[in-house]
Design an enzyme around this catalytic site. Sequence first.
Site, PDB file in Angstrom:
ATOM      1  CB  CYS A 136      -0.889  -0.036   1.122  1.00 37.68           C
ATOM      2  SG  CYS A 136      -2.425   1.220   1.122  1.00 37.68           S
ATOM      3  CB  ILE A 137       1.105   4.412   1.965  1.00 36.27           C
ATOM      4  CG1 ILE A 137       1.558   5.703   1.925  1.00 36.27           C
ATOM      5  CG2 ILE A 137       0.944   3.956   3.414  1.00 36.27           C
ATOM      6  CD1 ILE A 137       1.549   6.402   0.541  1.00 36.27           C
TER       7      ILE A 137
END
Length: 220
Positions: A136-137
């Site tokens: 994800c991030i």
Amino acid sequence: MTRKIAVILSGCGVYDGAEVQESVLTLLRLDQRGARVQCFAPNIAQLHVINHLTGEQMPESRNVLVESARIARGQVRDLREADVREFDGLIVPGGFGAAKNLSNFAVEGTGCSVQAEVLALAEAFAEAGKPVGLICIAPALAAKIYGPGVTCTIGNDADTAKALGRMGANHQECAVDDIVEDPARKLVTTPAYMLAQSIGEAAAGINKLVDRVLELAQEG
């Protein structure tokens, strides 16, 4: 041979900690593949606490390690206890906690820094040539860990991709159900909820990431 994987959690909840579904999917896939797992989290205060029903900030303080224990059913250790020699690979799920607690990317952007204990452990895995998976991030940490030229993905969000580029990373667009690998660094990344519209979509990429990290660990 059974592989042992360290998982760094960043709290509990997408807006101020580890993304719960990404974390559980990661732990589930590792268990399905027969890996041994130890969760870790830094013993620090969260940046802030968000009401996940309303999205509003709450006037209280919570501890990242204590909150991470919610996901790990209490089986989580202080990150200061982690020793790279005991593990074959490292995985970091996403959620805003990766950008708020494991680093300050959410606040400082390209001028961010990584929390000292997180950076020390991740760099130890990199230096040992052991595989790392960032979800994800969490790939926003990649350039800080590996230096300029590292290849990673957060999916296709243009602004975030540009920020990673300014930090020195080589961003590659990636579908939600796929992974991007930097073979030289044994780094594997996937977009998960940077793109996913359902838990099933998130699982598709996370399963591939976990499988590849374990394959690289086996090769090592």
